[in-house]
Design an enzyme around this catalytic site. Structure first.
Site, short mmCIF file in Angstrom:
data_model
loop_
_atom_site.label_atom_id
_atom_site.label_comp_id
_atom_site.label_asym_id
_atom_site.label_seq_id
_atom_site.Cartn_x
_atom_site.Cartn_y
_atom_site.Cartn_z
N SER A 167 0.79 -1.24 0.00
CA SER A 167 0.00 0.00 0.00
C SER A 167 0.82 1.28 0.00
O SER A 167 0.24 2.36 -0.16
CB SER A 167 -0.97 0.01 1.18
N LYS A 196 0.31 3.43 -2.93
CA LYS A 196 -0.85 4.32 -3.06
C LYS A 196 -0.45 5.80 -2.97
O LYS A 196 -1.17 6.67 -3.45
CB LYS A 196 -1.88 3.98 -1.97
N TYR A 206 -3.83 -1.95 -10.25
CA TYR A 206 -3.76 -1.84 -8.79
C TYR A 206 -2.82 -2.90 -8.20
O TYR A 206 -1.91 -2.59 -7.42
CB TYR A 206 -5.18 -1.96 -8.20
N TYR A 210 -4.73 3.51 8.03
CA TYR A 210 -6.09 2.97 8.13
C TYR A 210 -6.71 3.29 9.50
O TYR A 210 -6.61 4.41 9.96
CB TYR A 210 -6.11 1.45 7.85
N VAL A 264 1.24 -3.77 3.72
CA VAL A 264 1.24 -5.07 4.40
C VAL A 264 2.49 -5.91 4.13
O VAL A 264 2.68 -6.96 4.72
CB VAL A 264 -0.02 -5.94 4.07
#
Ligand code: GLN
Length: 305
Positions: A61, A64, A189, A241, A259
């Site tokens: 992530s 992102k 993605y 998050y 992760v």
């Protein structure tokens, strides 16, 4: 600086073994949980590293941040019609909030938000392949390293086990917040999540966010200073998050986790830091990596507060 890093390395070593590596795909489940690496790159290009700071890992992530940067550059504030900028307070792959909120993800750093960002990039660059190539080219540019590439085994495996992300994308499509083919967008993605970098490369690649959008070494303006402010703000409020509040409380820096066990953090005006330690806490963020960053800002006083 190297003394601080050595001290942190020593202090976190007894914690290695706590937490759990990501298990949803074999390529991540088989990683050695005992690794720890930390790298700092200063805005003048000097760098320092300890432990496994040159060990390549799946950035997951953290990618992102790069895709959001490109989407912001392409759409400016128009992007926020499709993805908000509020913390979600929910796990990164949660579906429930998306249903209540009519297919508009809370922010670009949860999976749904990053998938919509990828959809916007596929539209902007016309195909999923071109969109991915632009993301990778951007990473090459801001890391100054063209050898950075995708781990195809991870990316294929992500797709094979990607039901929840397919569900998120399909739900957004059902609400009309999705322009392209679900599977094609997910290819972009998953590929960008499967890019492999080490902590040193990652810290170098984030310097544009430590310098108002301009790479302090090449002097190239990658985004404007307002956009850099926005990205840093979202990293602070949404980068971890449902544990973003805890990260801000403990570390006090904009940061983004993945992760794969990586975390990047930005000290505006000064440096970027990357840590790698694959065992995760319950929220899917590197357990020892978070602790190491907390120790860093405590020892140096280099938080934004
Ligand atoms: N590839 C992962 C996923 O989509 C990325 C999640 C993460 O790093 N938090 O589930």
């Amino acid at each position: 600086m190297i003394d601080v890093l050595n001290e942190i390395h020593q202090e976190v070593s007894p914690l290695l073994g706590q937490g759990k590596v990501a298990e949803y795909i074999p390529a991540l489940a088989n990683v050695d949980p005992m690794q720890f690496g930390m790298a700092i790159t200063l805005n003048d290009g000097q760098y320092y590293g300890v432990g496994s700071y040159q060990t390549p890992f799946s950035i997951q992530s953290i990618s992102k941040v790069f895709s959001y940067t490109l989407a912001l550059r392409a759409y400016q504030n128009g992007l926020y019609k499709r993805v908000w900028r509020e913390p979600s307070g929910n796990p990164f792959n949660s579906l429930v909030q998306l249903e209540y909120e009519a297919g508009i993800p809370r922010n670009p750093f949860i999976n749904a938000g990053a998938i919509v960002v990828c959809d916007s990039l596929v539209s902007h660059f016309s195909t999923n392949e071109k969109a991915f190539n632009e993301i990778l080219a951007f990473i090459h540019q801001c890391s100054g390293d063209k050898s950075i590439a995708v781990d195809e085994v991870v990316s294929t495996s992500e797709m094979e086990h990607g039901y929840r992300n397919i569900a998120l994308a399909s739900l957004m499509k059902s609400f009309g917040n999705f322009d392209n083919d679900v599977i094609e967008v997910l290819q972009t993605y998953f590929k960008h999540c499967s890019i492999v970098m080490n902590a040193q490369q990652l810290s170098r690649s984030m310097l544009y966010l430590a310098n108002d959008g301009t790479d302090p070494i090449t002097k190239q303006q990658l985004i404007n200073s307002t956009q850099a402010k926005r990205i840093n703000s979202l990293m602070l409020t949404c980068g971890h998050y449902d544990a973003s509040g805890d990260f801000a409380f403990r570390v006090g820096l904009p940061g983004k986790s993945g992760v794969g066990g990586g975390i990047v953090a930005v000290v505006p005006g000064k440096m970027a830091i990357a840590v790698y330690s694959p065992a995760l806490n319950e929220s899917g963020n590197s357990l020892v990596g978070t602790k190491a960053l907390e120790l860093f800002t405590t020892k140096t006083g280099l938080s934004i507060f």
